[in-house]
Structures are given as C-alpha cells and as structure tokens.
Enzyme design. Structure first.
Site, PDB file in Angstrom:
ATOM      1  N   SER A 133       0.875  -1.182   0.000  1.00 53.67           N
ATOM      2  CA  SER A 133       0.000   0.000   0.000  1.00 53.67           C
ATOM      3  C   SER A 133       0.908   1.227   0.000  1.00 53.67           C
ATOM      4  O   SER A 133       2.095   1.117   0.358  1.00 53.67           O
ATOM      5  CB  SER A 133      -0.841  -0.015   1.286  1.00 53.67           C
ATOM      6  OG  SER A 133      -1.476   1.227   1.485  1.00 53.67           O
ATOM      7  N   TYR A 146      -2.266  -1.146  10.541  1.00 53.34           N
ATOM      8  CA  TYR A 146      -2.349  -1.410   9.095  1.00 53.34           C
ATOM      9  C   TYR A 146      -1.021  -1.022   8.431  1.00 53.34           C
ATOM     10  O   TYR A 146      -0.470  -1.789   7.631  1.00 53.34           O
ATOM     11  CB  TYR A 146      -3.505  -0.612   8.484  1.00 53.34           C
ATOM     12  CG  TYR A 146      -3.664  -0.815   6.998  1.00 53.34           C
ATOM     13  CD1 TYR A 146      -4.291  -1.946   6.481  1.00 53.34           C
ATOM     14  CD2 TYR A 146      -3.186   0.132   6.080  1.00 53.34           C
ATOM     15  CE1 TYR A 146      -4.442  -2.129   5.097  1.00 53.34           C
ATOM     16  CE2 TYR A 146      -3.328  -0.045   4.713  1.00 53.34           C
ATOM     17  CZ  TYR A 146      -3.959  -1.176   4.226  1.00 53.34           C
ATOM     18  OH  TYR A 146      -4.095  -1.357   2.864  1.00 53.34           O
TER      19      TYR A 146
HETATM   20  N1  LIG Z   1      -8.537   0.011  -1.947  1.00 52.13           N
HETATM   21  C1  LIG Z   1      -7.519   0.769  -1.602  1.00 52.13           C
HETATM   22  O1  LIG Z   1      -7.613   2.004  -1.673  1.00 52.13           O
HETATM   23  C2  LIG Z   1      -6.221   0.116  -1.152  1.00 52.13           C
HETATM   24  C3  LIG Z   1      -5.108   0.954  -1.004  1.00 52.13           C
HETATM   25  C4  LIG Z   1      -3.896   0.375  -0.634  1.00 52.13           C
HETATM   26  C5  LIG Z   1      -3.791  -0.996  -0.437  1.00 52.13           C
HETATM   27  N2  LIG Z   1      -4.899  -1.783  -0.576  1.00 52.13           N
HETATM   28  C6  LIG Z   1      -4.707  -3.229  -0.395  1.00 52.13           C
HETATM   29  O2  LIG Z   1      -5.199  -3.892  -1.531  1.00 52.13           O
HETATM   30  C7  LIG Z   1      -5.600  -5.219  -1.186  1.00 52.13           C
HETATM   31  C8  LIG Z   1      -7.004  -5.468  -1.693  1.00 52.13           C
HETATM   32  O3  LIG Z   1      -7.912  -4.630  -0.991  1.00 52.13           O
HETATM   33  P1  LIG Z   1      -9.235  -4.000  -1.637  1.00 52.13           P
HETATM   34  O4  LIG Z   1      -9.134  -2.546  -1.484  1.00 52.13           O
HETATM   35  O5  LIG Z   1      -9.498  -4.604  -2.946  1.00 52.13           O
HETATM   36  O6  LIG Z   1     -10.279  -4.462  -0.519  1.00 52.13           O
HETATM   37  P2  LIG Z   1     -11.550  -5.413  -0.568  1.00 52.13           P
HETATM   38  O7  LIG Z   1     -12.027  -5.462   0.815  1.00 52.13           O
HETATM   39  O8  LIG Z   1     -12.472  -4.980  -1.643  1.00 52.13           O
HETATM   40  O9  LIG Z   1     -10.920  -6.810  -1.016  1.00 52.13           O
HETATM   41  C9  LIG Z   1     -10.177  -7.622  -0.149  1.00 52.13           C
HETATM   42  C10 LIG Z   1     -10.624  -9.049  -0.373  1.00 52.13           C
HETATM   43  O10 LIG Z   1      -9.858  -9.885   0.488  1.00 52.13           O
HETATM   44  C11 LIG Z   1     -10.710 -10.882   0.997  1.00 52.13           C
HETATM   45  N3  LIG Z   1     -10.157 -11.408   2.258  1.00 52.13           N
HETATM   46  C12 LIG Z   1     -10.193 -10.839   3.489  1.00 52.13           C
HETATM   47  N4  LIG Z   1      -9.629 -11.667   4.381  1.00 52.13           N
HETATM   48  C13 LIG Z   1      -9.222 -12.769   3.704  1.00 52.13           C
HETATM   49  C14 LIG Z   1      -8.587 -13.976   4.081  1.00 52.13           C
HETATM   50  N5  LIG Z   1      -8.275 -14.226   5.362  1.00 52.13           N
HETATM   51  N6  LIG Z   1      -8.315 -14.890   3.129  1.00 52.13           N
HETATM   52  C15 LIG Z   1      -8.645 -14.647   1.826  1.00 52.13           C
HETATM   53  N7  LIG Z   1      -9.279 -13.539   1.420  1.00 52.13           N
HETATM   54  C16 LIG Z   1      -9.550 -12.602   2.347  1.00 52.13           C
HETATM   55  C17 LIG Z   1     -12.071 -10.193   1.195  1.00 52.13           C
HETATM   56  O11 LIG Z   1     -13.123 -11.118   1.247  1.00 52.13           O
HETATM   57  C18 LIG Z   1     -12.108  -9.271  -0.025  1.00 52.13           C
HETATM   58  O12 LIG Z   1     -12.781  -9.873  -1.105  1.00 52.13           O
HETATM   59  C19 LIG Z   1      -5.468  -5.306   0.333  1.00 52.13           C
HETATM   60  O13 LIG Z   1      -4.247  -5.948   0.656  1.00 52.13           O
HETATM   61  C20 LIG Z   1      -5.435  -3.850   0.759  1.00 52.13           C
HETATM   62  O14 LIG Z   1      -4.767  -3.687   1.981  1.00 52.13           O
HETATM   63  C21 LIG Z   1      -6.119  -1.250  -0.923  1.00 52.13           C
END
Ligand SMILES: NC(=O)c1ccc[n+]([C@@H]2O[C@H](COP(=O)([O-])OP(=O)(O)OC[C@H]3O[C@@H](n4cnc5c(N)ncnc54)[C@H](O)[C@@H]3O)[C@@H](O)[C@H]2O)c1
Length: 266
Positions: A133, A146
């Site tokens: 991230s 986080y």
């Molecule tokens: N969206 C943002 O702005 C953003 C920014 C920086 C980093 N991220 C990172 O990107 C990645 C994806 O996040 P996102 O934003 O798409 O969020 P999201 O919540 O839409 O997707 C995350 C997915 O991970 C799944 N998940 C949660 N726990 C799990 C587990 N124990 N085993 C398997 N699957 C699991 C959830 O069911 C969900 O479908 C994450 O690592 C998040 O930290 C997101």
C-alpha cells in the site's frame, strides 16, 4: 515472463483490487484462479472474467494446501488479500484486532510463499506479486497497525527478491493508493463525510483494472515495484530524506564500519 498461457492465483480476488488483478491477467491470456475467503465473491469475479473460483482463507495453511490441490503448481502467485483497521488511536485497537490484521496481511503472504515458492524455485521459473500500500511507504496517524502490516509486506518482499533472484523467481510489490473497492468505499462512514464531499473524494479513486494491467506489465518486465499512484512520490521522498538526514555521527565514538561486511545489505 510472458503472462499468456501461465497459471495465476489471486488472493482476495473477490475484492476490488484482487478483481482487477484477476481480470487483467485473464485479459492477458493467463489461466486464473480467483481465491477469496468469501466464496460467493470469488465465484462472482470468476464468472465475470472466465476464471476458476477457490475458497481460501490466507491465514490457514490447511486452506492453502486445499487450494494447491486444485491449482497444482503456479507460475504467478498474487498475495493480495488484506484487511484494514478502523482509523483510531493505536491503543484503542484490541490485541485480537492487531493479531488479525497481521495474520491476514503478513502471515497470509508468508503462507502463500510457503505453499507455492518451493516448486517455482525447483522449476527455476515463477513470480510472486505482493500487495502492499502507499501505507507500506508512508505512515498515517490512526492507521498504525495497518501501516505496520504493509511496511512488513515491503520488507518481506524486498528481502525475498534478493533471496530468490538466482533461482529464476521474480518478486513485485504493488503499492496502491486510493482505489475503488469495498475496503475504500467503507471509509465513508468512518471519515464521517457528507454526500457531496464523499462524491468528490470517491470520484478520485482509481479503478482496479488499471492496477491489474500495470501489474501484468511489471511481471512481464520483472520489475520490483508498481507505483500505481505516483502523486505520492514527494511524500515518499520527504520521508526518505528525513531518514538519510538522521545518518550523522555513529552512536559509538570512533566506530569504524566494516565496509566489506556491508555487502550483504545491498
Ligand atoms: N482500496 C484501496 O484504496 C487500497 C489501497 C492500498 C492498499 N490496498 C490493499 O489492496 C488489497 C485489496 O484490498 P481492496 O481494497 O481490494 O479491498 P476489498 O475489501 O475490496 O478486497 C479484499 C478481499 O480480500 C478478501 N479477504 C479478506 N480476508 C481474507 C482472508 N483471510 N483470506 C482470503 N481472502 C480474504 C475479502 O473477502 C475481499 O474480497 C489489500 O491488501 C489492501 O490492503 C487497498
């Protein structure tokens, strides 16, 4: 590594960024497994992009073993599943909450590596993509646990890259900034924004497919980092300059560094 025809698994593939990764790999001609703890979300994404859904809890090694029984060896593993904490002072986060964010965001990545890396090394071919991230490079007050988990993903990934570079395996880290997903859309209530400010804020979120396409290009070029949101560069530079500036006199007067010994840090 050319992605077409390769086998890819994306964890958290039922979510926003994971869905974008899965779709971009499918678009590039890969055979994709969409893995998620929420089997319904995995099915939804898999059906949309013509992939195979797998129920996987990244915190559980037995769940990883079950996934591997379906996928066989992989060419590309995307450790993307992650969870956020609330924006709150660190001492308000419960010890269980801290453990959970580490279990999913850090131990989940380690579990994936444990499951799939040995065969990649044996075949001298493979690629691991880990989602960190911008909070893996930049701190954010009220988001300390986080941030700690995402800084850990960077440390693990950079170290692993050194470890496997002679084994034909590449490691890429994705550093998303604000991207449209369930995680980011859940921030509206937390940030207490009114509809108008939220609309302006959320309109500025990147769409996950573009992160996926950037990752496909990075895997094909074996690049270490994907900076999907380069607008953060000045902040990263300021932070790194502060760290460099703190390198002044050694703590021990007269300390003579062993220059030869520094080689292992490169
Ligand atoms: N969206 C943002 O702005 C953003 C920014 C920086 C980093 N991220 C990172 O990107 C990645 C994806 O996040 P996102 O934003 O798409 O969020 P999201 O919540 O839409 O997707 C995350 C997915 O991970 C799944 N998940 C949660 N726990 C799990 C587990 N124990 N085993 C398997 N699957 C699991 C959830 O069911 C969900 O479908 C994450 O690592 C998040 O930290 C997101």
């Amino acid at each position: 590594m050319k992605v077409a025809g390769k086998t890819v698994l994306v964890t958290g593939g039922g979510g926003g960024i994971g869905g974008g990764l899965a779709e971009a790999f499918a678009e590039a001609g890969a055979r994709v497994f969409v893995a998620d703890i929420d089997a319904g979300l995995a099915e939804e994404t898999a059906a949309r992009i013509g992939a195979t859904a797998i129920a996987l809890d990244v915190t559980s090694l037995s769940s990883w073993a079950a996934a591997k029984a379906v996928t066989g060896d992989l060419d590309i593993l995307c450790n993307n599943a992650g969870i956020a904490t609330k924006f709150e002072p660190l001492e308000q986060l419960s010890p269980e909450g801290f453990d959970r964010v580490m279990a999913v965001n850090v131990r989940g990545v380690f579990n994936g590596v444990l499951t799939y890396l040995p065969a990649m090394k044996a075949r001298r071919s493979g690629h691991v993509v880990n989602t960190s991230s911008t909070n893996g490079l930049l701190p954010h007050g009220t988001f300390a646990a986080y941030c700690a988990s995402k800084f850990a993903v960077l440390g693990l990934s950079d170290s692993l890259r050194q470890e496997v570079e002679d084994s034909g395996v590449g490691v890429t880290v994705l550093f998303p900034g604000l991207t449209r997903s369930r995680m980011s859309m859940a921030m509206k209530d937390e940030l207490g924004m009114d509809d108008a400010s939220w609309d302006a804020f959320s309109a500025n979120m990147m769409e996950p497919i573009w992160l996926g396409r950037a990752v496909v290009r990075a895997v094909e070029a074996n690049e270490p980092y994907v900076m999907s949101h380069p607008d953060h560069a000045p902040l990263v530079e300021r932070r790194h300059q502060a760290i460099i500036a703190a390198h002044r006199e050694p703590a021990q007067p007269g300390y003579a560094p062993n220059v030869e010994g520094l080689g292992f840090l490169e």
